[in-house]
Scaffold this motif. Sequence first.
Motif, mmCIF file in Angstrom:
data_model
loop_
_atom_site.group_PDB
_atom_site.id
_atom_site.type_symbol
_atom_site.label_atom_id
_atom_site.label_comp_id
_atom_site.label_asym_id
_atom_site.label_seq_id
_atom_site.Cartn_x
_atom_site.Cartn_y
_atom_site.Cartn_z
ATOM 1 N N THR A 1 0.935 -1.251 -0.060
ATOM 2 C CA THR A 1 -0.105 -0.085 0.133
ATOM 3 C C THR A 1 0.895 1.319 0.163
ATOM 4 O O THR A 1 0.567 2.332 -0.727
ATOM 5 C CB THR A 1 -0.985 -0.056 1.131
ATOM 6 O OG1 THR A 1 -1.495 -1.199 1.302
ATOM 7 C CG2 THR A 1 -1.662 1.227 1.186
ATOM 8 N N GLU A 2 2.062 1.380 0.759
ATOM 9 C CA GLU A 2 2.837 2.227 0.879
ATOM 10 C C GLU A 2 4.150 2.379 -0.250
ATOM 11 O O GLU A 2 4.373 3.523 -0.366
ATOM 12 C CB GLU A 2 3.644 2.457 2.124
ATOM 13 C CG GLU A 2 2.776 2.503 3.272
ATOM 14 C CD GLU A 2 2.109 3.634 3.260
ATOM 15 O OE1 GLU A 2 2.554 4.844 3.353
ATOM 16 O OE2 GLU A 2 0.934 3.809 3.644
ATOM 17 N N SER A 3 3.944 1.488 -1.250
ATOM 18 C CA SER A 3 4.839 1.571 -2.262
ATOM 19 C C SER A 3 4.551 2.687 -3.376
ATOM 20 O O SER A 3 5.662 3.212 -3.913
ATOM 21 C CB SER A 3 5.012 0.223 -2.922
ATOM 22 O OG SER A 3 3.750 -0.240 -3.602
ATOM 23 N N ASP A 4 3.317 2.893 -3.438
ATOM 24 C CA ASP A 4 3.150 4.063 -4.363
ATOM 25 C C ASP A 4 3.804 5.286 -4.048
ATOM 26 O O ASP A 4 4.489 6.077 -4.686
ATOM 27 C CB ASP A 4 1.969 4.008 -4.736
ATOM 28 C CG ASP A 4 1.240 2.908 -5.367
ATOM 29 O OD1 ASP A 4 2.024 2.252 -5.993
ATOM 30 O OD2 ASP A 4 -0.011 2.497 -5.110
ATOM 31 N N GLY A 5 3.682 5.390 -2.751
ATOM 32 C CA GLY A 5 4.113 6.908 -1.935
ATOM 33 C C GLY A 5 5.582 6.831 -2.057
ATOM 34 O O GLY A 5 6.329 8.092 -1.969
ATOM 35 N N MET A 6 6.269 5.730 -1.864
ATOM 36 C CA MET A 6 7.769 5.709 -1.839
ATOM 37 C C MET A 6 8.510 5.466 -3.204
ATOM 38 O O MET A 6 9.753 5.361 -3.387
ATOM 39 C CB MET A 6 8.290 4.416 -1.008
ATOM 40 C CG MET A 6 7.931 4.468 0.543
ATOM 41 S SD MET A 6 8.415 3.505 1.489
ATOM 42 C CE MET A 6 7.234 1.954 1.214
#
Length: 327
Positions: free
Chosen positions: A212-217
Amino acid sequence: MLAIFAPDDDAVLRKSWGSDLERLPEGTAWIDLDRPTAEEDHAVERLTGVAIPTREDMQEIEISSRLYIENGARFMTASLVCAADSESPRISPITFILANRVLITVRYDSPRPFVLVENKLARGISPGTNGVAILLELLDAVIDRAADILERAGADVDQVSRAIFEPEGSARTGHPKRYSDILIAIGRKGDLVSKVRESLVSIGRLVTFVMTESDGMKWSKEMRAQLKTMQRDVMSLTDHASYLSNKITFVLDAMLGVVNLEQNNIIKLFSVMAVVLMPPTLIASIYGMNFRAMPELEWSLGYPMALVMMLIVAVVPYMFFKWKKWL
Protein backbone atom coordinates in the motif's frame (compact mmCIF):
# COMPACT_ATOMS: atom_id res chain seq x y z
CA MET A 1 24.23 -4.59 20.13
CA LEU A 2 24.20 -1.88 17.49
CA ALA A 3 25.41 -2.92 14.04
CA ILE A 4 25.61 -0.56 11.05
CA PHE A 5 25.83 -1.87 7.49
CA ALA A 6 27.12 0.30 4.65
CA PRO A 7 28.40 -0.63 1.15
CA ASP A 8 32.07 -0.26 0.34
CA ASP A 9 34.21 -0.22 -2.79
CA ASP A 10 34.28 -4.06 -2.98
CA ALA A 11 30.51 -4.22 -3.65
CA VAL A 12 29.82 -5.83 -0.29
CA LEU A 13 27.99 -4.63 2.77
CA ARG A 14 30.45 -3.92 5.57
CA LYS A 15 29.42 -4.29 9.19
CA SER A 16 30.57 -1.91 11.92
CA TRP A 17 29.66 -1.41 15.57
CA GLY A 18 29.41 1.56 17.85
CA SER A 19 26.97 3.86 19.58
CA ASP A 20 29.38 6.79 19.87
CA LEU A 21 29.31 7.83 16.19
CA GLU A 22 28.87 11.47 15.37
CA ARG A 23 27.09 10.61 12.13
CA LEU A 24 26.20 7.59 10.06
CA PRO A 25 28.72 6.25 7.54
CA GLU A 26 28.04 7.40 3.99
CA GLY A 27 25.57 5.17 2.18
CA THR A 28 24.33 3.43 5.33
CA ALA A 29 21.64 0.98 4.28
CA TRP A 30 20.85 -1.04 7.41
CA ILE A 31 21.00 -0.42 11.15
CA ASP A 32 20.42 -3.56 13.19
CA LEU A 33 19.56 -3.24 16.88
CA ASP A 34 19.96 -6.68 18.47
CA ARG A 35 18.83 -6.63 22.12
CA PRO A 36 19.66 -2.92 22.28
CA THR A 37 20.46 -1.05 25.44
CA ALA A 38 18.91 2.32 26.26
CA GLU A 39 22.14 4.05 25.17
CA GLU A 40 22.04 2.33 21.77
CA ASP A 41 18.39 3.29 21.30
CA HIS A 42 19.21 6.92 22.04
CA ALA A 43 22.22 6.79 19.70
CA VAL A 44 20.08 5.59 16.77
CA GLU A 45 17.42 8.17 17.55
CA ARG A 46 20.11 10.86 17.52
CA LEU A 47 21.66 9.65 14.25
CA THR A 48 18.42 9.06 12.32
CA GLY A 49 15.82 11.21 14.02
CA VAL A 50 13.53 8.18 14.34
CA ALA A 51 11.94 7.19 17.66
CA ILE A 52 12.83 3.56 18.41
CA PRO A 53 9.90 1.59 19.87
CA THR A 54 10.39 -0.14 23.21
CA ARG A 55 10.03 -3.87 23.70
CA GLU A 56 6.61 -3.33 25.26
CA ASP A 57 5.50 -1.33 22.22
CA MET A 58 6.65 -4.13 19.90
CA GLN A 59 4.54 -6.67 21.78
CA GLU A 60 1.28 -4.79 21.18
CA ILE A 61 -1.15 -6.83 19.08
CA GLU A 62 -3.26 -3.99 17.66
CA ILE A 63 -2.72 -3.39 13.96
CA SER A 64 -2.47 0.36 14.55
CA SER A 65 0.38 -0.26 17.00
CA ARG A 66 2.26 -2.53 14.63
CA LEU A 67 1.86 -0.84 11.25
CA TYR A 68 1.94 2.93 11.15
CA ILE A 69 3.70 6.01 9.77
CA GLU A 70 5.34 8.57 11.99
CA ASN A 71 7.33 11.62 10.82
CA GLY A 72 7.72 10.10 7.36
CA ALA A 73 9.11 6.78 8.66
CA ARG A 74 7.27 3.49 8.13
CA PHE A 75 7.08 1.34 11.28
CA MET A 76 6.28 -2.33 10.71
CA THR A 77 6.29 -5.04 13.39
CA ALA A 78 5.95 -8.75 12.59
CA SER A 79 6.03 -11.86 14.76
CA LEU A 80 8.74 -14.29 13.65
CA VAL A 81 9.37 -17.86 14.74
CA CYS A 82 12.67 -18.36 16.57
CA ALA A 83 14.42 -21.58 17.66
CA ALA A 84 12.16 -23.64 15.39
CA ASP A 85 14.70 -26.49 15.37
CA SER A 86 14.64 -26.81 19.14
CA GLU A 87 12.04 -28.38 21.42
CA SER A 88 10.88 -24.93 22.56
CA PRO A 89 10.09 -22.73 19.54
CA ARG A 90 8.93 -19.23 20.35
CA ILE A 91 7.41 -16.17 18.73
CA SER A 92 9.39 -12.94 18.87
CA PRO A 93 8.29 -9.49 17.62
CA ILE A 94 10.67 -7.83 15.14
CA THR A 95 10.26 -4.19 14.11
CA PHE A 96 11.28 -2.94 10.66
CA ILE A 97 11.58 0.82 10.20
CA LEU A 98 12.08 2.46 6.81
CA ALA A 99 13.34 6.02 7.06
CA ASN A 100 14.95 7.86 4.13
CA ARG A 101 15.87 4.60 2.38
CA VAL A 102 17.59 3.34 5.52
CA LEU A 103 16.30 0.17 7.17
CA ILE A 104 16.32 -0.03 10.97
CA THR A 105 15.55 -3.37 12.59
CA VAL A 106 14.83 -3.78 16.29
CA ARG A 107 14.86 -7.30 17.72
CA TYR A 108 15.33 -9.12 21.00
CA ASP A 109 15.95 -12.54 19.48
CA SER A 110 18.02 -14.09 16.69
CA PRO A 111 15.83 -15.37 13.85
CA ARG A 112 17.82 -17.39 11.31
CA PRO A 113 16.78 -15.22 8.29
CA PHE A 114 18.78 -12.31 9.72
CA VAL A 115 21.96 -14.40 9.79
CA LEU A 116 21.34 -15.71 6.27
CA VAL A 117 20.72 -12.25 4.81
CA GLU A 118 23.72 -10.77 6.61
CA ASN A 119 25.99 -13.48 5.21
CA LYS A 120 24.53 -13.05 1.73
CA LEU A 121 25.08 -9.28 1.72
CA ALA A 122 28.62 -9.76 3.01
CA ARG A 123 29.42 -11.79 -0.12
CA GLY A 124 28.20 -9.19 -2.59
CA ILE A 125 25.49 -6.63 -3.32
CA SER A 126 24.07 -5.01 -6.42
CA PRO A 127 24.75 -1.33 -7.14
CA GLY A 128 22.46 1.08 -5.33
CA THR A 129 21.52 -1.34 -2.56
CA ASN A 130 19.61 0.49 0.16
CA GLY A 131 17.31 -0.22 3.05
CA VAL A 132 14.36 -1.02 0.78
CA ALA A 133 16.27 -3.78 -1.01
CA ILE A 134 17.48 -5.20 2.31
CA LEU A 135 13.90 -5.17 3.67
CA LEU A 136 12.75 -7.22 0.69
CA GLU A 137 15.67 -9.60 1.18
CA LEU A 138 14.73 -10.08 4.83
CA LEU A 139 11.05 -10.62 4.07
CA ASP A 140 11.92 -13.11 1.34
CA ALA A 141 14.23 -14.98 3.73
CA VAL A 142 11.55 -15.00 6.45
CA ILE A 143 8.97 -16.47 4.06
CA ASP A 144 11.44 -19.10 2.83
CA ARG A 145 12.22 -20.01 6.42
CA ALA A 146 8.51 -20.42 7.22
CA ALA A 147 8.14 -22.67 4.17
CA ASP A 148 11.08 -24.83 5.31
CA ILE A 149 9.62 -25.17 8.81
CA LEU A 150 6.21 -26.19 7.45
CA GLU A 151 7.80 -28.67 5.05
CA ARG A 152 9.75 -30.32 7.86
CA ALA A 153 6.71 -30.29 10.16
CA GLY A 154 4.63 -31.95 7.44
CA ALA A 155 7.23 -34.72 7.04
CA ASP A 156 7.30 -35.25 10.81
CA VAL A 157 3.50 -35.45 10.96
CA ASP A 158 3.54 -38.07 8.18
CA GLN A 159 6.07 -40.08 10.16
CA VAL A 160 3.89 -39.91 13.28
CA SER A 161 0.88 -40.93 11.22
CA ARG A 162 2.72 -44.01 9.94
CA ALA A 163 3.75 -44.89 13.49
CA ILE A 164 0.05 -44.86 14.47
CA PHE A 165 -1.54 -46.62 11.50
CA GLU A 166 1.35 -48.83 10.34
CA PRO A 167 3.35 -49.83 13.44
CA GLU A 168 6.24 -52.20 12.89
CA GLY A 169 7.31 -55.21 14.94
CA SER A 170 6.62 -55.09 18.65
CA ALA A 171 5.03 -51.64 18.30
CA ARG A 172 1.87 -53.36 17.07
CA THR A 173 1.12 -54.63 20.56
CA GLY A 174 1.05 -51.11 21.98
CA HIS A 175 3.00 -49.72 24.90
CA PRO A 176 2.18 -46.80 27.23
CA LYS A 177 5.63 -45.24 26.69
CA ARG A 178 5.21 -45.40 22.91
CA TYR A 179 1.79 -43.77 23.09
CA SER A 180 3.16 -41.08 25.39
CA ASP A 181 6.01 -40.32 22.97
CA ILE A 182 3.61 -40.07 20.04
CA LEU A 183 1.27 -37.73 21.92
CA ILE A 184 4.21 -35.51 22.89
CA ALA A 185 5.40 -35.41 19.26
CA ILE A 186 1.91 -34.48 18.04
CA GLY A 187 1.64 -31.73 20.63
CA ARG A 188 5.01 -30.24 19.70
CA LYS A 189 4.25 -30.24 15.98
CA GLY A 190 0.85 -28.68 16.58
CA ASP A 191 2.43 -25.94 18.68
CA LEU A 192 5.10 -25.29 16.02
CA VAL A 193 2.59 -25.11 13.17
CA SER A 194 0.33 -22.76 15.12
CA LYS A 195 3.29 -20.45 15.77
CA VAL A 196 4.27 -20.49 12.09
CA ARG A 197 0.70 -19.68 11.11
CA GLU A 198 0.62 -16.79 13.58
CA SER A 199 3.90 -15.53 12.10
CA LEU A 200 2.58 -15.82 8.54
CA VAL A 201 -0.52 -13.81 9.42
CA SER A 202 1.62 -10.96 10.77
CA ILE A 203 3.98 -11.15 7.77
CA GLY A 204 1.01 -11.04 5.40
CA ARG A 205 -0.27 -7.88 7.08
CA LEU A 206 3.21 -6.34 6.85
CA VAL A 207 3.55 -7.18 3.14
CA THR A 208 0.10 -5.72 2.43
CA PHE A 209 1.06 -2.55 4.31
CA VAL A 210 4.31 -2.24 2.33
CA MET A 211 2.44 -2.74 -0.95
CA THR A 212 0.00 0.00 0.00
CA GLU A 213 2.85 2.38 0.83
CA SER A 214 5.00 1.45 -2.19
CA ASP A 215 3.26 4.01 -4.41
CA GLY A 216 4.16 6.82 -2.06
CA MET A 217 7.76 5.59 -1.84
CA LYS A 218 8.09 5.40 -5.64
CA TRP A 219 9.36 1.85 -5.80
CA SER A 220 10.32 0.20 -9.08
CA LYS A 221 8.08 -2.25 -10.92
CA GLU A 222 10.43 -5.09 -10.05
CA MET A 223 10.06 -4.39 -6.33
CA ARG A 224 6.27 -4.22 -6.61
CA ALA A 225 6.24 -7.49 -8.53
CA GLN A 226 8.42 -9.04 -5.83
CA LEU A 227 5.98 -7.86 -3.17
CA LYS A 228 3.05 -9.39 -5.05
CA THR A 229 4.94 -12.67 -5.26
CA MET A 230 5.58 -12.53 -1.52
CA GLN A 231 1.93 -11.86 -0.87
CA ARG A 232 0.91 -14.92 -2.91
CA ASP A 233 3.52 -17.04 -1.15
CA VAL A 234 2.28 -15.94 2.27
CA MET A 235 -1.31 -16.76 1.35
CA SER A 236 -0.39 -20.21 0.04
CA LEU A 237 1.77 -20.94 3.11
CA THR A 238 -1.02 -19.80 5.42
CA ASP A 239 -3.40 -22.21 3.68
CA HIS A 240 -0.80 -24.97 3.98
CA ALA A 241 -0.37 -24.22 7.69
CA SER A 242 -4.15 -24.49 8.14
CA TYR A 243 -4.09 -27.83 6.30
CA LEU A 244 -1.31 -29.09 8.58
CA SER A 245 -3.25 -27.95 11.64
CA ASN A 246 -6.28 -29.95 10.49
CA LYS A 247 -4.08 -32.94 9.76
CA ILE A 248 -2.49 -32.75 13.19
CA THR A 249 -5.96 -32.64 14.74
CA PHE A 250 -6.93 -35.74 12.74
CA VAL A 251 -3.75 -37.57 13.81
CA LEU A 252 -4.39 -36.61 17.43
CA ASP A 253 -7.96 -37.93 17.23
CA ALA A 254 -6.68 -41.12 15.61
CA MET A 255 -4.08 -41.55 18.35
CA LEU A 256 -6.69 -41.12 21.08
CA GLY A 257 -8.91 -43.60 19.21
CA VAL A 258 -6.10 -46.17 19.16
CA VAL A 259 -5.54 -45.66 22.88
CA ASN A 260 -9.26 -46.14 23.55
CA LEU A 261 -9.26 -49.28 21.40
CA GLU A 262 -6.34 -50.71 23.36
CA GLN A 263 -8.12 -49.93 26.62
CA ASN A 264 -11.32 -51.57 25.34
CA ASN A 265 -9.38 -54.69 24.38
CA ILE A 266 -7.90 -54.89 27.87
CA ILE A 267 -11.31 -54.41 29.50
CA LYS A 268 -12.79 -57.04 27.16
CA LEU A 269 -10.10 -59.52 28.18
CA PHE A 270 -10.83 -58.94 31.86
CA SER A 271 -14.56 -59.31 31.24
CA VAL A 272 -14.11 -62.62 29.40
CA MET A 273 -11.82 -63.95 32.12
CA ALA A 274 -14.38 -62.97 34.75
CA VAL A 275 -17.18 -64.81 32.90
CA VAL A 276 -14.98 -67.88 32.32
CA LEU A 277 -13.94 -68.12 35.97
CA MET A 278 -17.37 -67.33 37.43
CA PRO A 279 -18.92 -70.89 37.13
CA PRO A 280 -15.83 -72.67 38.56
CA THR A 281 -15.84 -70.17 41.40
CA LEU A 282 -19.51 -70.93 42.03
CA ILE A 283 -18.85 -74.68 42.23
CA ALA A 284 -15.85 -74.17 44.51
CA SER A 285 -17.93 -71.88 46.73
CA ILE A 286 -20.73 -74.45 47.03
CA TYR A 287 -18.42 -77.27 48.07
CA GLY A 288 -16.46 -74.99 50.34
CA MET A 289 -19.41 -74.38 52.66
CA ASN A 290 -18.80 -77.71 54.55
CA PHE A 291 -22.40 -78.33 55.67
CA ARG A 292 -22.82 -81.64 57.52
CA ALA A 293 -25.74 -82.72 55.29
CA MET A 294 -23.80 -82.48 51.98
CA PRO A 295 -23.55 -86.14 50.76
CA GLU A 296 -20.87 -85.33 48.15
CA LEU A 297 -18.36 -84.58 50.92
CA GLU A 298 -18.33 -88.29 51.83
CA TRP A 299 -17.72 -89.54 48.25
CA SER A 300 -14.31 -90.89 47.46
CA LEU A 301 -14.56 -89.40 43.96
CA GLY A 302 -16.09 -86.11 45.09
CA TYR A 303 -12.86 -84.10 44.78
CA PRO A 304 -12.01 -85.24 41.19
CA MET A 305 -15.66 -84.80 40.22
CA ALA A 306 -15.61 -81.17 41.43
CA LEU A 307 -12.38 -80.46 39.51
CA VAL A 308 -13.83 -81.92 36.30
CA MET A 309 -17.02 -79.93 36.71
CA MET A 310 -15.05 -76.69 37.21
CA LEU A 311 -12.95 -77.43 34.11
CA ILE A 312 -16.05 -78.13 31.99
CA VAL A 313 -17.95 -75.01 33.08
CA ALA A 314 -14.81 -72.91 32.38
CA VAL A 315 -14.20 -74.38 28.90
CA VAL A 316 -17.82 -74.08 27.74
CA PRO A 317 -18.04 -70.25 28.02
CA TYR A 318 -14.58 -69.92 26.46
CA MET A 319 -15.61 -72.04 23.44
CA PHE A 320 -18.87 -70.08 23.16
CA PHE A 321 -16.93 -66.78 23.00
CA LYS A 322 -14.61 -68.23 20.36
CA TRP A 323 -17.61 -69.44 18.33
CA LYS A 324 -19.15 -65.95 18.50
CA LYS A 325 -15.73 -64.47 17.54
CA TRP A 326 -15.75 -62.22 20.57
CA LEU A 327 -12.12 -63.14 21.24
